[in-house]
Scaffold this active site. Structure first.
Site, PDB file in Angstrom:
ATOM      1  N   ARG A   1       0.847  -1.210   0.000  1.00 35.93           N
ATOM      2  CA  ARG A   1       0.000   0.000   0.000  1.00 35.93           C
ATOM      3  C   ARG A   1       0.881   1.259   0.000  1.00 35.93           C
ATOM      4  NH1 ARG A   1      -0.454   4.650   2.742  1.00 35.93           N
ATOM      5  NH2 ARG A   1      -0.076   3.555   4.681  1.00 35.93           N
ATOM      6  N   ASP A   2       1.498   1.548   1.119  1.00 41.82           N
ATOM      7  CA  ASP A   2       2.275   2.787   1.234  1.00 41.82           C
ATOM      8  C   ASP A   2       3.419   2.794   0.220  1.00 41.82           C
ATOM      9  OD1 ASP A   2       3.296   5.175   2.172  1.00 41.82           O
ATOM     10  OD2 ASP A   2       3.287   4.597   4.259  1.00 41.82           O
TER      11      ASP A   2
ATOM     12  N   CYS B   1       4.491   9.208   0.436  1.00 39.58           N
ATOM     13  CA  CYS B   1       3.111   9.693   0.362  1.00 39.58           C
ATOM     14  C   CYS B   1       3.017  10.691  -0.776  1.00 39.58           C
ATOM     15  CB  CYS B   1       2.682  10.340   1.671  1.00 39.58           C
ATOM     16  SG  CYS B   1       1.002  11.000   1.559  1.00 39.58           S
TER      17      CYS B   1
ATOM     18  N   ASN C   1       9.084   4.232   3.360  1.00 35.12           N
ATOM     19  CA  ASN C   1       9.127   3.807   4.760  1.00 35.12           C
ATOM     20  C   ASN C   1      10.470   3.154   5.015  1.00 35.12           C
ATOM     21  OD1 ASN C   1       6.096   3.302   3.886  1.00 35.12           O
ATOM     22  ND2 ASN C   1       6.166   3.735   6.057  1.00 35.12           N
TER      23      ASN C   1
HETATM   24  P1  HMG Z   1     -12.858  14.240  -2.836  1.00 31.48           P
HETATM   25  O1  HMG Z   1     -12.539  14.654  -4.231  1.00 31.48           O
HETATM   26  O2  HMG Z   1     -12.996  15.301  -1.796  1.00 31.48           O
HETATM   27  O3  HMG Z   1     -14.139  13.310  -2.785  1.00 31.48           O
HETATM   28  O4  HMG Z   1     -11.746  13.196  -2.377  1.00 31.48           O
HETATM   29  P2  HMG Z   1     -15.606  13.597  -3.196  1.00 31.48           P
HETATM   30  O5  HMG Z   1     -16.439  12.942  -2.142  1.00 31.48           O
HETATM   31  O6  HMG Z   1     -15.835  15.051  -3.526  1.00 31.48           O
HETATM   32  O7  HMG Z   1     -15.743  12.748  -4.566  1.00 31.48           O
HETATM   33  C1  HMG Z   1     -15.081  13.120  -5.769  1.00 31.48           C
HETATM   34  C2  HMG Z   1     -15.024  11.932  -6.717  1.00 31.48           C
HETATM   35  O8  HMG Z   1     -14.227  10.886  -6.137  1.00 31.48           O
HETATM   36  C3  HMG Z   1     -16.382  11.309  -6.987  1.00 31.48           C
HETATM   37  O9  HMG Z   1     -16.314  10.715  -8.292  1.00 31.48           O
HETATM   38  C4  HMG Z   1     -16.446  10.198  -5.967  1.00 31.48           C
HETATM   39  O10 HMG Z   1     -17.317   9.153  -6.348  1.00 31.48           O
HETATM   40  C5  HMG Z   1     -15.025   9.703  -5.963  1.00 31.48           C
HETATM   41  P3  HMG Z   1     -16.852  11.482  -9.586  1.00 31.48           P
HETATM   42  O11 HMG Z   1     -18.284  11.816  -9.261  1.00 31.48           O
HETATM   43  O12 HMG Z   1     -15.972  12.695  -9.746  1.00 31.48           O
HETATM   44  O13 HMG Z   1     -16.648  10.466 -10.668  1.00 31.48           O
HETATM   45  N1  HMG Z   1     -14.658   9.064  -4.681  1.00 31.48           N
HETATM   46  C6  HMG Z   1     -14.114   7.857  -4.572  1.00 31.48           C
HETATM   47  N2  HMG Z   1     -13.776   6.932  -5.494  1.00 31.48           N
HETATM   48  C7  HMG Z   1     -13.244   5.787  -5.018  1.00 31.48           C
HETATM   49  N3  HMG Z   1     -13.040   5.529  -3.702  1.00 31.48           N
HETATM   50  C8  HMG Z   1     -13.368   6.435  -2.783  1.00 31.48           C
HETATM   51  C9  HMG Z   1     -13.928   7.648  -3.207  1.00 31.48           C
HETATM   52  N4  HMG Z   1     -14.344   8.743  -2.541  1.00 31.48           N
HETATM   53  C10 HMG Z   1     -14.786   9.594  -3.457  1.00 31.48           C
HETATM   54  N5  HMG Z   1     -13.149   6.170  -1.485  1.00 31.48           N
HETATM   55  C11 HMG Z   1     -10.832  11.391  -1.093  1.00 31.48           C
HETATM   56  C12 HMG Z   1     -11.729  12.629  -1.108  1.00 31.48           C
HETATM   57  C13 HMG Z   1     -10.516  11.039   0.329  1.00 31.48           C
HETATM   58  C14 HMG Z   1     -11.540  10.254  -1.786  1.00 31.48           C
HETATM   59  C15 HMG Z   1      -9.543  11.719  -1.869  1.00 31.48           C
HETATM   60  O14 HMG Z   1      -9.000  12.842  -1.262  1.00 31.48           O
HETATM   61  C16 HMG Z   1      -8.551  10.605  -1.890  1.00 31.48           C
HETATM   62  O15 HMG Z   1      -8.775   9.530  -2.409  1.00 31.48           O
HETATM   63  N6  HMG Z   1      -7.342  10.863  -1.331  1.00 31.48           N
HETATM   64  C17 HMG Z   1      -6.270   9.894  -1.386  1.00 31.48           C
HETATM   65  C18 HMG Z   1      -5.628   9.840  -0.075  1.00 31.48           C
HETATM   66  C19 HMG Z   1      -4.500   8.819  -0.088  1.00 31.48           C
HETATM   67  O16 HMG Z   1      -4.675   7.690  -0.493  1.00 31.48           O
HETATM   68  N7  HMG Z   1      -3.324   9.261   0.418  1.00 31.48           N
HETATM   69  C20 HMG Z   1      -2.243   8.389   0.618  1.00 31.48           C
HETATM   70  C21 HMG Z   1      -2.501   7.480   1.782  1.00 31.48           C
HETATM   71  S1  HMG Z   1      -2.279   8.237   3.371  1.00 31.48           S
HETATM   72  C22 HMG Z   1      -0.601   8.051   3.683  1.00 31.48           C
HETATM   73  O17 HMG Z   1       0.111   7.618   2.834  1.00 31.48           O
HETATM   74  C23 HMG Z   1      -0.085   8.381   5.054  1.00 31.48           C
HETATM   75  C24 HMG Z   1       0.175   7.122   5.913  1.00 31.48           C
HETATM   76  O18 HMG Z   1       1.033   6.229   5.243  1.00 31.48           O
HETATM   77  C25 HMG Z   1       0.777   7.525   7.257  1.00 31.48           C
HETATM   78  C26 HMG Z   1       1.996   8.443   7.125  1.00 31.48           C
HETATM   79  O19 HMG Z   1       2.951   8.094   6.436  1.00 31.48           O
HETATM   80  O20 HMG Z   1       1.959   9.494   7.754  1.00 31.48           O
HETATM   81  C27 HMG Z   1      -1.121   6.376   6.194  1.00 31.48           C
HETATM   82 MG    MG Z   2       3.187   6.365   5.232  1.00 32.78          MG
END
Ligand code: HMG
Ligand code: MG
Length: 300
Positions: free
Chosen positions: A21-22, A245, A254
């Site tokens: 994933r990450d 990220c 990581n």
């Molecule tokens: P948004 O654009 O605000 O969502 O995104 P929305 O509700 O306005 O929807 C917009 C469009 O996205 C719509 O589709 C929704 O259906 C679709 P459209 O009508 O335009 O065709 N949609 C989705 N599609 C699939 N799955 C979903 C989903 N939700 C909405 N769940 C959202 C909000 C959270 C979805 C977006 O910001 C997003 O996907 N962000 C990605 C975040 C991410 O994956 N980041 C990396 C992981 S976190 C990380 O790495 C940190 C960690 O490792 C810890 C660390 O290192 O600190 C965990």
């Molecule tokens: Mg991370």
């Protein structure tokens, strides 16, 4: 040897492998579902018991995590705890359909990072998490929580430890079995990590905390060691040191799982993981992605 320095070390550590994933979410070359399944199977065969296999996030935001439903359906027979990242109720719908057993929810200490990462404020993300967590627990799933940017934010600089503690406690109160503290841009150093843990542990016991150290500044193993000395016994890592990220500019991978397992094994701390199998996986990933990976031990 000053044994007092090491008297608090745990006898075993649970590794949470986040490479599929990450790691893969931040690789330029997107692997298809079968390649990701191959990686997860190899990790499980190496003795990795906890693996984050993908994300039900928007594929427009993170195309590398598309087809996570296929990955889940093709790994259901694996004897390991597999979990999937879920950002909102839409992602939770997918988790319910896929019948995953564990999800991970995520928020941040930093407002700016939260907005870039999930398009909402920290309070809004906590509201989403509350809804998602209630649904997941009602469906019998386990929920793990993440707090990102616990030490530094790429946009807002150093973070307040007390705020991180308050957010971590809210995640536990919502029903997360554990909170993983993410040093997203890997800028933390051991004394700051110790101070953070000391503050967070006033509200959440060490037994419900994990550390998630990115190795951008080469500080991850030092931060992990100090965390172990303070009673933490769960460490997130990524085979080969894959990842980062996409919404934290400059965040590299990581800490490499094989580097953590090497350090722990040499210190007499059990992980249950076969180091030579892990090294082989890291080397295979390097070939597949056609680039050297940052982990050290698989190259030694
Ligand atoms: P948004 O654009 O605000 O969502 O995104 P929305 O509700 O306005 O929807 C917009 C469009 O996205 C719509 O589709 C929704 O259906 C679709 P459209 O009508 O335009 O065709 N949609 C989705 N599609 C699939 N799955 C979903 C989903 N939700 C909405 N769940 C959202 C909000 C959270 C979805 C977006 O910001 C997003 O996907 N962000 C990605 C975040 C991410 O994956 N980041 C990396 C992981 S976190 C990380 O790495 C940190 C960690 O490792 C810890 C660390 O290192 O600190 C965990
Ligand atoms: Mg991370």
């Amino acid at each position: 040897m000053n044994t007092k320095l090491f008297s608090e070390l745990p006898t075993s550590v649970r590794i949470m492998e986040v490479g599929p994933r990450d790691g893969l979410q931040n690789e330029t070359m997107a692997l298809d579902a079968d390649q990701r399944v191959g990686l997860i199977r190899a990790l499980a065969a190496a003795g990795v018991k906890n693996i984050e296999v993908g994300s039900f996030v928007s594929p427009k935001w993170v195309p590398q995590m598309a087809d996570t439903d296929t990955v889940v359906s093709k790994t259901g027979d694996i004897d390991a705890n597999l979990s999937v990242l879920v950002p909102n109720p839409r992602g939770m719908e997918q988790a319910l359909v896929a019948e995953v057993k564990e999800i991970a929810v995520f928020t941040a200490t930093s407002e700016a990072f939260c907005l870039k990462n999930t398009n909402c404020s920290v309070d809004e993300s906590l509201e989403r998490i509350k809804v998602v967590t209630e649904q997941a627990l009602a469906a019998g799933m386990r929920v793990r929580g993440y707090v990102s940017t616990v030490l530094d934010c790429p946009y807002d600089g150093p973070m307040d430890a007390q705020r991180c503690a308050d957010i971590s406690k809210q995640l536990i109160d919502m029903g997360c079995y554990e909170v993983s503290l993410g040093d997203t841009i890997g800028k933390g150093t051991p004394i700051r990590m110790a101070h953070l843990l000391e503050t967070v542990m006033k509200q959440v016991p060490a037994s419900q905390l994990a550390v998630h150290c990115h190795d951008t500044y080469g500080q991850a193993l030092a931060n992990i060691l100090v965390s172990l000395q303070m009673g933490i016994s769960v460490v997130d890592s990524s085979v080969g040191g894959l990842g980062g990220c996409p919404y934290a500019k400059g965040a590299s991978g990581n800490v490499a799982t094989e580097d953590v397992v090497f350090m722990l094994t040499e210190m007499g701390i059990e992980t249950g993981i076969d180091l030579s199998a892990l090294n082989a996986i890291a080397r295979d990933m390097s070939v597949l992605l056609d680039k050297p990976l940052p982990g050290h031990v698989h190259k030694a």
